[in-house]
Design a protein around this motif. Structure first.
Motif, PDB file in Angstrom:
ATOM      1  N   PHE A 140      16.267 -19.209 -27.907  1.00 34.05           N
ATOM      2  CA  PHE A 140      15.995 -18.223 -28.952  1.00 34.05           C
ATOM      3  C   PHE A 140      15.758 -16.832 -28.353  1.00 34.05           C
ATOM      4  O   PHE A 140      16.358 -15.837 -28.776  1.00 34.05           O
ATOM      5  N   TYR A 141      14.884 -16.754 -27.347  1.00 27.87           N
ATOM      6  CA  TYR A 141      14.401 -15.463 -26.849  1.00 27.87           C
ATOM      7  C   TYR A 141      15.487 -14.671 -26.121  1.00 27.87           C
ATOM      8  O   TYR A 141      15.538 -13.446 -26.222  1.00 27.87           O
ATOM      9  N   THR A 142      16.364 -15.361 -25.398  1.00 24.26           N
ATOM     10  CA  THR A 142      17.366 -14.664 -24.597  1.00 24.26           C
ATOM     11  C   THR A 142      18.263 -13.772 -25.452  1.00 24.26           C
ATOM     12  O   THR A 142      18.673 -12.690 -25.017  1.00 24.26           O
ATOM     13  N   TYR A 143      18.536 -14.188 -26.679  1.00 27.59           N
ATOM     14  CA  TYR A 143      19.487 -13.460 -27.529  1.00 27.59           C
ATOM     15  C   TYR A 143      18.807 -12.790 -28.719  1.00 27.59           C
ATOM     16  O   TYR A 143      19.463 -12.430 -29.704  1.00 27.59           O
ATOM     17  N   ILE A 144      17.490 -12.591 -28.609  1.00 28.07           N
ATOM     18  CA  ILE A 144      16.736 -12.069 -29.748  1.00 28.07           C
ATOM     19  C   ILE A 144      17.127 -10.631 -30.073  1.00 28.07           C
ATOM     20  O   ILE A 144      17.114 -10.229 -31.246  1.00 28.07           O
ATOM     21  N   HIS A 145      17.474  -9.831 -29.067  1.00 23.38           N
ATOM     22  CA  HIS A 145      17.819  -8.427 -29.308  1.00 23.38           C
ATOM     23  C   HIS A 145      19.005  -8.324 -30.266  1.00 23.38           C
ATOM     24  O   HIS A 145      18.925  -7.670 -31.324  1.00 23.38           O
ATOM     25  N   THR A 146      20.121  -8.981 -29.926  1.00 22.38           N
ATOM     26  CA  THR A 146      21.315  -8.902 -30.759  1.00 22.38           C
ATOM     27  C   THR A 146      21.108  -9.611 -32.096  1.00 22.38           C
ATOM     28  O   THR A 146      21.628  -9.165 -33.132  1.00 22.38           O
ATOM     29  N   THR A 147      20.350 -10.712 -32.093  1.00 21.80           N
ATOM     30  CA  THR A 147      20.095 -11.428 -33.348  1.00 21.80           C
ATOM     31  C   THR A 147      19.373 -10.527 -34.338  1.00 21.80           C
ATOM     32  O   THR A 147      19.732 -10.457 -35.522  1.00 21.80           O
ATOM     33  N   LEU A 148      18.358  -9.816 -33.865  1.00 20.55           N
ATOM     34  CA  LEU A 148      17.580  -8.959 -34.763  1.00 20.55           C
ATOM     35  C   LEU A 148      18.378  -7.745 -35.231  1.00 20.55           C
ATOM     36  O   LEU A 148      18.243  -7.317 -36.386  1.00 20.55           O
ATOM     37  N   THR A 149      19.212  -7.181 -34.362  1.00 27.64           N
ATOM     38  CA  THR A 149      19.964  -5.987 -34.763  1.00 27.64           C
ATOM     39  C   THR A 149      21.186  -6.337 -35.611  1.00 27.64           C
ATOM     40  O   THR A 149      21.435  -5.713 -36.646  1.00 27.64           O
ATOM     41  N   ASP A 150      21.936  -7.374 -35.213  1.00 30.88           N
ATOM     42  CA  ASP A 150      23.188  -7.683 -35.901  1.00 30.88           C
ATOM     43  C   ASP A 150      23.002  -8.600 -37.108  1.00 30.88           C
ATOM     44  O   ASP A 150      23.751  -8.495 -38.089  1.00 30.88           O
TER      45      ASP A 150
ATOM     46  N   PRO B 206      16.689  -1.837 -36.775  1.00 29.44           N
ATOM     47  CA  PRO B 206      17.179  -0.731 -35.942  1.00 29.44           C
ATOM     48  C   PRO B 206      16.884  -0.997 -34.473  1.00 29.44           C
ATOM     49  O   PRO B 206      15.826  -1.541 -34.118  1.00 29.44           O
ATOM     50  N   GLY B 207      17.825  -0.623 -33.609  1.00 31.53           N
ATOM     51  CA  GLY B 207      17.665  -0.886 -32.183  1.00 31.53           C
ATOM     52  C   GLY B 207      16.382  -0.314 -31.609  1.00 31.53           C
ATOM     53  O   GLY B 207      15.781  -0.903 -30.713  1.00 31.53           O
ATOM     54  N   GLY B 208      15.948   0.836 -32.126  1.00 36.13           N
ATOM     55  CA  GLY B 208      14.731   1.461 -31.617  1.00 36.13           C
ATOM     56  C   GLY B 208      13.470   0.668 -31.894  1.00 36.13           C
ATOM     57  O   GLY B 208      12.434   0.901 -31.270  1.00 36.13           O
ATOM     58  N   LEU B 209      13.543  -0.288 -32.849  1.00 39.16           N
ATOM     59  CA  LEU B 209      12.366  -1.092 -33.185  1.00 39.16           C
ATOM     60  C   LEU B 209      12.357  -2.457 -32.498  1.00 39.16           C
ATOM     61  O   LEU B 209      11.408  -3.225 -32.663  1.00 39.16           O
ATOM     62  N   VAL B 210      13.387  -2.742 -31.692  1.00 43.28           N
ATOM     63  CA  VAL B 210      13.413  -4.021 -30.981  1.00 43.28           C
ATOM     64  C   VAL B 210      12.222  -4.172 -30.042  1.00 43.28           C
ATOM     65  O   VAL B 210      11.627  -5.254 -29.961  1.00 43.28           O
ATOM     66  N   PRO B 211      11.807  -3.103 -29.300  1.00 44.57           N
ATOM     67  CA  PRO B 211      10.607  -3.260 -28.465  1.00 44.57           C
ATOM     68  C   PRO B 211       9.380  -3.684 -29.275  1.00 44.57           C
ATOM     69  O   PRO B 211       8.529  -4.436 -28.770  1.00 44.57           O
ATOM     70  N   PHE B 212       9.271  -3.221 -30.511  1.00 38.80           N
ATOM     71  CA  PHE B 212       8.161  -3.648 -31.366  1.00 38.80           C
ATOM     72  C   PHE B 212       8.235  -5.151 -31.625  1.00 38.80           C
ATOM     73  O   PHE B 212       7.221  -5.851 -31.580  1.00 38.80           O
ATOM     74  N   ALA B 213       9.443  -5.638 -31.878  1.00 37.99           N
ATOM     75  CA  ALA B 213       9.617  -7.076 -32.115  1.00 37.99           C
ATOM     76  C   ALA B 213       9.275  -7.871 -30.865  1.00 37.99           C
ATOM     77  O   ALA B 213       8.636  -8.936 -30.942  1.00 37.99           O
ATOM     78  N   LEU B 214       9.670  -7.358 -29.696  1.00 37.74           N
ATOM     79  CA  LEU B 214       9.354  -8.052 -28.449  1.00 37.74           C
ATOM     80  C   LEU B 214       7.848  -8.044 -28.191  1.00 37.74           C
ATOM     81  O   LEU B 214       7.289  -8.996 -27.635  1.00 37.74           O
ATOM     82  N   MET B 215       7.191  -6.964 -28.611  1.00 35.92           N
ATOM     83  CA  MET B 215       5.743  -6.908 -28.477  1.00 35.92           C
ATOM     84  C   MET B 215       5.085  -7.942 -29.388  1.00 35.92           C
ATOM     85  O   MET B 215       4.093  -8.592 -29.011  1.00 35.92           O
ATOM     86  N   LEU B 216       5.643  -8.113 -30.585  1.00 33.45           N
ATOM     87  CA  LEU B 216       5.143  -9.161 -31.477  1.00 33.45           C
ATOM     88  C   LEU B 216       5.241 -10.533 -30.816  1.00 33.45           C
ATOM     89  O   LEU B 216       4.331 -11.347 -30.897  1.00 33.45           O
ATOM     90  N   PHE B 217       6.376 -10.768 -30.162  1.00 30.78           N
ATOM     91  CA  PHE B 217       6.565 -12.032 -29.456  1.00 30.78           C
ATOM     92  C   PHE B 217       5.512 -12.194 -28.363  1.00 30.78           C
ATOM     93  O   PHE B 217       4.925 -13.267 -28.200  1.00 30.78           O
ATOM     94  N   GLY B 218       5.268 -11.121 -27.614  1.00 28.06           N
ATOM     95  CA  GLY B 218       4.272 -11.168 -26.543  1.00 28.06           C
ATOM     96  C   GLY B 218       2.871 -11.417 -27.072  1.00 28.06           C
ATOM     97  O   GLY B 218       2.097 -12.189 -26.482  1.00 28.06           O
ATOM     98  N   ILE B 219       2.516 -10.778 -28.191  1.00 27.28           N
ATOM     99  CA  ILE B 219       1.208 -11.012 -28.797  1.00 27.28           C
ATOM    100  C   ILE B 219       1.098 -12.470 -29.240  1.00 27.28           C
ATOM    101  O   ILE B 219       0.048 -13.106 -29.086  1.00 27.28           O
ATOM    102  N   GLY B 220       2.198 -12.994 -29.770  1.00 17.96           N
ATOM    103  CA  GLY B 220       2.213 -14.407 -30.147  1.00 17.96           C
ATOM    104  C   GLY B 220       1.959 -15.306 -28.953  1.00 17.96           C
ATOM    105  O   GLY B 220       1.237 -16.315 -29.050  1.00 17.96           O
TER     106      GLY B 220
END
Length: 419
Positions: free
Chosen positions: A225-235, A240-254
């Motif tokens: 799941f995690y390896t392809y999360i960037h493209t999954t969330l954007t496509d 928006p691509g600029g908010l992907v770091p926020f999503a990754l931070m959510l994952f890290g907090i989890g």
């Protein structure tokens, strides 16, 4: 001499700081590959091999170091491992060519598994019966916090001042960890020495292999799941691509939350936590695949996958301690080899289903299938253990039953016999 609560807390924090540094260096390369490629005049896929070099160092180093240093003081070993880690990252900063960078990343990865394995045993020893898994989770917390703070900060510095700066930050963290271990880690005289032959005996125990396989298969689902999360969330989700770091931070907090919760639950029931963790991974990945097309539904699931995946780790680590008998150092270190194999395997399998044309929701469904396979392996593990107990001679069985009646105290006694 008993260790005070304050001294115990400071020692575990020092161990977690090392985990923070290791987590930062492990994941920061992923966000800096374009910079590394441009700097060394290589392609980005070729630059990606530095990630594989680090993972290979983890897989190779964990069993070799754990067995070879069995007679060494646990305090001296942890400090030595962190020195080697720091030297490997300093070599990364100074590497002039692609070849030397690959070698430096391999060296930096060598101490990874052994450090976490020994640190987990030391934390469990310091915490005592009833709080072992919680202490293990606190050490692993450093790895999770790295995904929330260390990796984003180091990536930003690397992008602003050059990728070598990011690894320079890791060197500073390594030096701070060495100082903290020297200052706060007690002598650990209660942990007696083992020997290489005893440690290698872990490889002859089926329950050790079963537990490692649960980690490889079950935890591989999260990495698919995690390896392809960037493209999954954007496509797929439309983030928006600029908010992907926020999503990754959510994952890290989890992951942080999962370590805390998983450690507390595993102190109540290791097997129960493993079952619940695998079921939760399976469920969260299936739900993510279903709702991935809606961004505000997908983002909470990113957090949920982080929680469920990391909650499994303290239970796996504690289970290995329990089934390894007097070979706990090697078994605990092998857990991190297994998790790195899960990382590589999950990413590879996820790529296969995408290449086959199933789309970017497919890795999540594949991950759910891997979690289900982990449950099957766990079921086989428990069945094999039950059959083994059933054929034990009456006298031995009586003694074993007495041990089981005192499961937590016994595990703590086993930890003090590791060395």
């Amino acid at each position: 001499m008993p260790v005070s609560t304050t001294a115990r807390r400071n020692a575990i924090l020092a161990l977690a700081l090392g985990g923070f540094g290791i987590g930062t260096t492990e994941f920061v390369s992923m966000g800096l590959l374009p910079s590394i490629a441009d700097s060394l005049q290589i392609s980005e896929p070729t630059a990606g091999h530095v990630i594989s070099a680090y993972a290979l160092g983890v897989v190779v180093g964990a069993p070799l170091i754990a067995a070879a240093t069995a007679r060494m003081s646990r305090r001296a070993l942890l400090i030595t491992l962190m020195v080697a880690f720091t030297v490997g990252n300093a070599a990364t900063v100074l590497a002039p060519t692609y070849g030397t960078l690959m070698a430096a990343r391999f060296v930096a990865g060598l101490p990874h598994g052994a450090y976490f394995g020994v640190a987990a045993l030391v934390a469990a020893h310091l915490a005592g019966p009833g709080s072992r898994a919680k202490a293990v989770g606190q050490v692993m917390l450093g790895l999770s916090v790295a995904n929330v703070v260390g990796v984003p900060a180091a990536t930003w510095l690397g992008e602003a001042f050059g990728w070598r700066t990011a690894f320079g930050v890791v060197v500073v963290i390594g030096l701070a960890t060495i100082g903290s271990l020297l200052r706060y880690l007690p002598s650990l005289t209660g942990m007696t020495a083992s020997n290489p032959a005893t440690e290698l005996g872990a490889l002859a125990r089926p329950q050790v292999w079963f537990t490692l396989l649960i980690g490889v298969v079950g935890f591989g689902g999260m990495f698919a799941f995690y390896t392809y999360i960037h493209t999954t969330l954007t496509d797929v989700s439309g983030l928006p691509g600029g908010l992907v770091p926020f999503a990754l931070m959510l994952f890290g907090i989890g992951m942080v939350v999962g370590n805390v919760v998983g450690g507390a639950l595993a102190d109540r029931s290791v097997i129960g936590t493993m079952v619940a963790g695998l079921v939760a991974i399976l469920a969260s990945l299936v739900v993510f695949a279903v709702v991935a097309g809606t961004v505000w539904a997908a983002l909470p699931l990113v957090f949920a996958v982080g929680v469920t995946g990391s909650a499994l780790v303290p239970a796996l680590q504690t289970r290995l301690m329990d089934v390894a008998d007097d070979a706990q150092t090697l078994a605990a270190a092998l857990n991190h080899s297994a998790l790195n194999i899960a990382n590589a395997g999950g990413a590879w399998l996820g790529g296969l289903v995408i290449s086959a044309g199933y789309g970017y929701r497919a890795p999540s469904l594949l991950g759910a299938a891997l979690a289900a396979a982990g449950l099957v392996v766990l079921g086989v593990t428990l069945l094999a253990q039950r059959r083994s107990d059933a054929v034990t001679t009456p006298d031995t069985h009586a003694g074993r039953q007495g041990d089981l009646d005192d499961a937590k105290p016994l595990a703590a006694q086993e930890i003090t016999a590791v060395g």
